[in-house]
Design a protein around this motif. Structure first.
Motif, PDB file in Angstrom:
ATOM      1  N   GLU A 260      34.275  39.293  51.398  1.00 13.02           N
ATOM      2  CA  GLU A 260      33.502  39.507  50.174  1.00 13.02           C
ATOM      3  C   GLU A 260      33.804  38.409  49.169  1.00 13.02           C
ATOM      4  OE1 GLU A 260      31.227  41.829  49.744  1.00 13.02           O
ATOM      5  OE2 GLU A 260      31.636  42.785  51.660  1.00 13.02           O
ATOM      6  N   GLY A 261      32.867  38.169  48.289  1.00 13.46           N
ATOM      7  CA  GLY A 261      33.070  37.217  47.214  1.00 13.46           C
ATOM      8  C   GLY A 261      32.836  35.778  47.622  1.00 13.46           C
ATOM      9  N   LEU A 262      32.137  35.570  48.743  1.00  8.64           N
ATOM     10  CA  LEU A 262      31.923  34.212  49.223  1.00  8.64           C
ATOM     11  C   LEU A 262      30.778  33.505  48.522  1.00  8.64           C
ATOM     12  CD1 LEU A 262      32.450  34.760  53.039  1.00  8.64           C
ATOM     13  CD2 LEU A 262      33.987  33.612  51.447  1.00  8.64           C
ATOM     14  N   GLU A 263      29.854  34.258  47.927  1.00  9.23           N
ATOM     15  CA  GLU A 263      28.705  33.638  47.280  1.00  9.23           C
ATOM     16  C   GLU A 263      29.092  33.181  45.879  1.00  9.23           C
ATOM     17  OE1 GLU A 263      25.080  35.876  47.443  1.00  9.23           O
ATOM     18  OE2 GLU A 263      25.687  36.768  49.343  1.00  9.23           O
ATOM     19  N   LEU A 264      28.694  31.955  45.543  1.00  6.73           N
ATOM     20  CA  LEU A 264      28.963  31.403  44.227  1.00  6.73           C
ATOM     21  C   LEU A 264      27.650  31.116  43.520  1.00  6.73           C
ATOM     22  CD1 LEU A 264      31.723  28.852  45.236  1.00  6.73           C
ATOM     23  CD2 LEU A 264      32.046  31.043  44.102  1.00  6.73           C
ATOM     24  N   PRO A 265      27.654  31.221  42.198  1.00 10.25           N
ATOM     25  CA  PRO A 265      26.421  30.887  41.470  1.00 10.25           C
ATOM     26  C   PRO A 265      26.006  29.445  41.748  1.00 10.25           C
ATOM     27  CG  PRO A 265      28.028  31.936  40.041  1.00 10.25           C
ATOM     28  CD  PRO A 265      28.715  31.664  41.340  1.00 10.25           C
ATOM     29  N   ALA A 266      24.710  29.193  41.745  1.00 11.98           N
ATOM     30  CA  ALA A 266      24.194  27.841  42.001  1.00 11.98           C
ATOM     31  C   ALA A 266      24.771  26.864  40.987  1.00 11.98           C
ATOM     32  CB  ALA A 266      22.672  27.847  41.925  1.00 11.98           C
ATOM     33  N   GLY A 267      25.131  25.676  41.453  1.00 12.54           N
ATOM     34  CA  GLY A 267      25.608  24.630  40.565  1.00 12.54           C
ATOM     35  C   GLY A 267      27.095  24.657  40.270  1.00 12.54           C
ATOM     36  N   ILE A 268      27.803  25.628  40.800  1.00 14.13           N
ATOM     37  CA  ILE A 268      29.235  25.694  40.533  1.00 14.13           C
ATOM     38  C   ILE A 268      29.991  25.165  41.743  1.00 14.13           C
ATOM     39  CG2 ILE A 268      31.203  27.226  40.192  1.00 14.13           C
ATOM     40  CD1 ILE A 268      29.515  28.922  38.438  1.00 14.13           C
TER      41      ILE A 268
ATOM     42  N   GLU B 165      38.855  51.933  47.453  1.00 10.23           N
ATOM     43  CA  GLU B 165      40.182  51.858  46.834  1.00 10.23           C
ATOM     44  C   GLU B 165      41.296  51.563  47.846  1.00 10.23           C
ATOM     45  OE1 GLU B 165      41.082  54.930  44.022  1.00 10.23           O
ATOM     46  OE2 GLU B 165      39.226  54.570  42.914  1.00 10.23           O
ATOM     47  N   PRO B 166      41.273  52.173  49.036  1.00 10.58           N
ATOM     48  CA  PRO B 166      42.316  51.813  50.002  1.00 10.58           C
ATOM     49  C   PRO B 166      42.261  50.337  50.404  1.00 10.58           C
ATOM     50  CG  PRO B 166      41.313  53.899  50.624  1.00 10.58           C
ATOM     51  CD  PRO B 166      40.489  53.323  49.505  1.00 10.58           C
ATOM     52  N   ALA B 167      41.056  49.797  50.598  1.00  8.63           N
ATOM     53  CA  ALA B 167      40.930  48.379  50.950  1.00  8.63           C
ATOM     54  C   ALA B 167      41.381  47.503  49.786  1.00  8.63           C
ATOM     55  CB  ALA B 167      39.492  48.047  51.334  1.00  8.63           C
ATOM     56  N   ALA B 168      41.035  47.888  48.572  1.00  4.12           N
ATOM     57  CA  ALA B 168      41.457  47.130  47.391  1.00  4.12           C
ATOM     58  C   ALA B 168      42.971  47.145  47.253  1.00  4.12           C
ATOM     59  CB  ALA B 168      40.797  47.695  46.133  1.00  4.12           C
ATOM     60  N   ALA B 169      43.591  48.280  47.522  1.00  2.00           N
ATOM     61  CA  ALA B 169      45.053  48.371  47.457  1.00  2.00           C
ATOM     62  C   ALA B 169      45.705  47.471  48.504  1.00  2.00           C
ATOM     63  CB  ALA B 169      45.495  49.824  47.642  1.00  2.00           C
ATOM     64  N   ASN B 170      45.095  47.393  49.689  1.00  3.06           N
ATOM     65  CA  ASN B 170      45.622  46.500  50.731  1.00  3.06           C
ATOM     66  C   ASN B 170      45.524  45.038  50.305  1.00  3.06           C
ATOM     67  OD1 ASN B 170      46.292  48.589  52.451  1.00  3.06           O
ATOM     68  ND2 ASN B 170      44.370  48.478  53.589  1.00  3.06           N
ATOM     69  N   VAL B 171      44.410  44.671  49.696  1.00  2.00           N
ATOM     70  CA  VAL B 171      44.240  43.295  49.220  1.00  2.00           C
ATOM     71  C   VAL B 171      45.285  42.992  48.155  1.00  2.00           C
ATOM     72  CG1 VAL B 171      42.724  41.732  47.944  1.00  2.00           C
ATOM     73  CG2 VAL B 171      41.785  43.143  49.788  1.00  2.00           C
ATOM     74  N   LEU B 172      45.469  43.912  47.220  1.00  3.01           N
ATOM     75  CA  LEU B 172      46.445  43.704  46.156  1.00  3.01           C
ATOM     76  C   LEU B 172      47.852  43.542  46.721  1.00  3.01           C
ATOM     77  CD1 LEU B 172      47.154  43.534  43.153  1.00  3.01           C
ATOM     78  CD2 LEU B 172      47.408  46.036  43.190  1.00  3.01           C
ATOM     79  N   SER B 173      48.231  44.392  47.648  1.00  2.48           N
ATOM     80  CA  SER B 173      49.570  44.305  48.244  1.00  2.48           C
ATOM     81  C   SER B 173      49.784  42.963  48.929  1.00  2.48           C
ATOM     82  CB  SER B 173      49.780  45.431  49.262  1.00  2.48           C
ATOM     83  OG  SER B 173      49.782  46.671  48.619  1.00  2.48           O
ATOM     84  N   ALA B 174      48.812  42.554  49.722  1.00  2.00           N
ATOM     85  CA  ALA B 174      48.931  41.274  50.428  1.00  2.00           C
ATOM     86  C   ALA B 174      48.942  40.108  49.451  1.00  2.00           C
ATOM     87  CB  ALA B 174      47.798  41.127  51.434  1.00  2.00           C
ATOM     88  N   ALA B 175      48.091  40.168  48.432  1.00  2.00           N
ATOM     89  CA  ALA B 175      48.034  39.084  47.453  1.00  2.00           C
ATOM     90  C   ALA B 175      49.357  38.979  46.701  1.00  2.00           C
ATOM     91  CB  ALA B 175      46.885  39.318  46.469  1.00  2.00           C
TER      92      ALA B 175
ATOM     93  N   TRP C  60      41.383  34.669  47.159  1.00  4.64           N
ATOM     94  CA  TRP C  60      41.395  34.192  48.542  1.00  4.64           C
ATOM     95  C   TRP C  60      41.869  35.266  49.514  1.00  4.64           C
ATOM     96  CZ3 TRP C  60      38.618  30.590  50.501  1.00  4.64           C
ATOM     97  CH2 TRP C  60      38.117  29.601  49.653  1.00  4.64           C
ATOM     98  N   GLU C  61      42.778  36.113  49.091  1.00  3.57           N
ATOM     99  CA  GLU C  61      43.201  37.219  49.961  1.00  3.57           C
ATOM    100  C   GLU C  61      42.062  38.208  50.133  1.00  3.57           C
ATOM    101  OE1 GLU C  61      45.289  39.337  52.622  1.00  3.57           O
ATOM    102  OE2 GLU C  61      45.822  37.363  51.842  1.00  3.57           O
ATOM    103  N   MET C  62      41.311  38.449  49.088  1.00  2.00           N
ATOM    104  CA  MET C  62      40.158  39.341  49.175  1.00  2.00           C
ATOM    105  C   MET C  62      39.142  38.783  50.173  1.00  2.00           C
ATOM    106  SD  MET C  62      37.776  40.743  46.056  1.00  2.00           S
ATOM    107  CE  MET C  62      37.497  39.092  45.437  1.00  2.00           C
TER     108      MET C  62
ATOM    109  N   ILE D 194      39.725  43.034  41.936  1.00  2.00           N
ATOM    110  CA  ILE D 194      39.420  43.326  43.347  1.00  2.00           C
ATOM    111  C   ILE D 194      38.374  44.427  43.439  1.00  2.00           C
ATOM    112  CG2 ILE D 194      40.368  44.183  45.530  1.00  2.00           C
ATOM    113  CD1 ILE D 194      43.112  42.973  44.533  1.00  2.00           C
ATOM    114  N   LEU D 195      38.524  45.471  42.631  1.00  2.00           N
ATOM    115  CA  LEU D 195      37.599  46.606  42.690  1.00  2.00           C
ATOM    116  C   LEU D 195      36.164  46.244  42.307  1.00  2.00           C
ATOM    117  CD1 LEU D 195      39.631  49.662  41.369  1.00  2.00           C
ATOM    118  CD2 LEU D 195      38.723  49.303  43.674  1.00  2.00           C
ATOM    119  N   LYS D 196      35.976  45.123  41.616  1.00  2.00           N
ATOM    120  CA  LYS D 196      34.618  44.695  41.279  1.00  2.00           C
ATOM    121  C   LYS D 196      33.865  44.226  42.520  1.00  2.00           C
ATOM    122  CE  LYS D 196      35.513  43.500  36.535  1.00  2.00           C
ATOM    123  NZ  LYS D 196      35.506  42.480  35.499  1.00  2.00           N
ATOM    124  N   THR D 197      34.615  43.850  43.558  1.00  2.00           N
ATOM    125  CA  THR D 197      34.002  43.344  44.780  1.00  2.00           C
ATOM    126  C   THR D 197      34.232  44.270  45.964  1.00  2.00           C
ATOM    127  OG1 THR D 197      34.331  41.104  43.987  1.00  2.00           O
ATOM    128  CG2 THR D 197      33.883  41.344  46.323  1.00  2.00           C
ATOM    129  N   VAL D 198      35.410  44.869  46.022  1.00  2.00           N
ATOM    130  CA  VAL D 198      35.780  45.738  47.138  1.00  2.00           C
ATOM    131  C   VAL D 198      35.733  47.184  46.635  1.00  2.00           C
ATOM    132  CG1 VAL D 198      37.592  46.295  48.806  1.00  2.00           C
ATOM    133  CG2 VAL D 198      37.301  43.935  48.036  1.00  2.00           C
TER     134      VAL D 198
END
Length: 125
Positions: free
Chosen positions: A104-112, A58-68, A96-98, A51-55
């Motif tokens: 965040e994390g909506l962009e995917l490499p081309a061709g995937i 730290e508080p937002a990342a902790a919220n994502v982790l808790s919800a996930a 998906w929770e993130m 999560i921290l690689k994208t968010v």
């Protein structure tokens, strides 16, 4: 120890280092609070690091982790070991929770082709 229909018995939770994936799943299916806590201790650091690689917050990342993790525990009945490894399934739910919380994390490499199911982590193709 629990004997869940369709799942292997899991080992004593004092021996979590030797849990098999089936042991983790059986304990989570049983909603055993000790197994849930041990599962969190084992998997949360890796999920949080992801999560921290994208968010960056730290508080937002902790919220994502808790919800996930809550989705993981509530959705364990939908997990299919024949389709995904447990950690992969947890990672998809975390991803998906993130997205749900941050966009965040909506962009995917081309061709995937990235086909994840809605909400339950099952592989669809």
């Amino acid at each position: 120890m629990f004997n869940m229909p369709g799942a292997d018995e899991y080992k004593q939770y004092t021996d979590a280092a030797q849990f098999s994936e089936a042991d983790w799943v059986a304990g989570l299916l049983a909603r055993d609070k000790n197994v849930i806590a041990l599962c969190y201790d084992k998997y949360a650091p890796a999920l949080y690091g992801y999560i921290l690689k994208t968010v960056p917050s730290e508080p937002a990342a902790a919220n994502v982790l808790s919800a996930a993790f809550l989705h993981i525990i509530k959705g364990i009945d939908d997990y299919r070991p024949s389709e995904l490894r447990l950690f992969t399934w947890m990672l998809r739910i975390t991803h998906w929770e993130m997205i749900r919380q941050t966009g965040e994390g909506l962009e995917l490499p081309a061709g995937i082709v990235h086909r994840l199911p809605e909400g339950n982590g099952r592989r669809t193709g």
